[in-house]
Design an enzyme around this catalytic site. Structure first.
Site: not given
Lengths: 248, 248
Positions: A54, A112
């Site tokens: 994003d 992540y």
């Protein structure tokens, strides 16, 4: 020739990974560079990423692939790409791979990282690179709760509106948290077979609430049962999130 | 009431410290905030800084002062200022001082730091915060040469065109260099009674040339003799430079 390319980027000044008209995106910038290197590719060379990130989300090891009709070896391609990169993106590694390889479809998992800075005021040198939490927080509570995220679960409580995938079942192989003495930050890591839209940022927001006693330490199993995104509430800011590694 | 305020800023998105029309500057942003806090100060409250920093130069401990007709204590002023700060600037400390104190005229010295990142390609997470050198460099040569900068010298070879001061004589109390294992950067520090326009960046450029064998290790005493800025050549980029501390 198929090239697998590992890239890093500071996501702050990109409108995310995916190409969009009139927006500066990672895919858009890369596509332009690759087509310039290919000179006259006949038809436009397309970039395939391991997945989207994003707006504002960073990458230490995003992976893309593309096909180019050229004899350039790995080192020459690395230099050609980096010589044209903007300063907030760089290529870490180039590998020539077989046509079986696909950046998106052959992944086995992703890792992540989320960096959370503490203290009353935002450090001006960290605002692009961390989330920030100014209230008291007890990492022991987070350590106790985070293990509940591991395993195979329906993550419907942890997916943002707008997701279009069919199933919300994912497996997290490893979820961990530590306090980094050097940076004085809380660092979360999540390694799993796949992640839903905003899933890491929603998990981090829930864990921050647990650490600051706004939510019971055993609330995660309940969230897996209710399958209701409204119960998870917040989303931690994009600035703290890093796609660290993609596994093939 | 006179307030001494210690601030940090990421200099990347400022056109330097000093107020300029139609430019975003540190002084300009601070002046607006302070006058908003004072509400109706009668006449515009002026900010006095310890000195300018150039466009792109950072501060970990810049000091300013201003006078405000208010009863706010140090902690209230700290919170009032920080609540209005943009994200790339923050207040570290507020002290109420006597009218003898002047941010510029009562300084005893300043300490600057310069971060130099190495490696063939620029790290996208360091481009705003370091200078970058991609060629081989021997820190032992820099360690040997840097001590020649200490002491009282005429720094005319190390001042950029455009300086308007009368004397180029300054004293460096301490000049040091180290390799930081955690960040893999070369870190320079300079502590002196005052610094000329671009002086630190020119010293760093000379030291980089010495470390990469483009200039003899004993060249600094010669530069002090020739008093010729053209002999020093380069200027290291602003992105690596930090005003670390101002001494009173």
């Amino acid at each position: 020739m198929r090239y697998k390319v590992t890239i890093a980027y500071d996501g702050t000044d990109f409108a995310g990974f995916q190409m969009q008209p009139n927006e500066r995106t990672v895919e858009g910038v890369l596509t332009k560079i690759v087509n310039k290197i290919a000179k006259n590719p006949g038809k436009r060379i397309q970039i395939f990423g391991s997945g989207r990130t994003d707006a504002g989300v960073h990458a230490l090891g995003q992976v893309v692939h593309f096909d180019m009709n050229t004899q350039m070896n790995e080192d020459n391609m690395l230099h050609a790409l980096n010589s044209m990169m903007p300063l907030d993106m760089s290529v870490k590694k180039v590998e020539i791979v077989s046509e079986d390889f696909h950046a998106r479809f052959t992944t086995h998992g992703k890792r992540y990282m989320y960096r959370l800075s503490l203290g009353e005021f935002v450090d001006p040198f960290k605002r692009r690179y961390t989330g920030h939490w100014k209230f008291p927080i007890d990492i022991k509570l987070i350590k106790a709760a985070i293990k509940d995220l591991e395993g195979t679960h329906d993550f419907s409580s942890f997916v943002a509106a707008g997701s279009t995938v069919k199933s919300n079942v994912r497996t997290i192989y490893e979820a961990s948290v530590r306090f980094d003495d050097a940076t004085q930050e809380i660092v979360f890591e999540f390694y799993g077979n796949g992640f839903l839209y905003n899933m890491v940022r929603i998990m981090v927001a829930v864990l921050i609430e647990i650490g600051s006693k706004r939510r019971p330490v055993d609330d995660i199993p309940r969230l897996f049962q209710v399958l209701d995104r409204n119960e998870a509430r917040g989303t931690a800011p994009a600035s703290g999130l890093y796609l660290k590694k993609v596994y093939y």
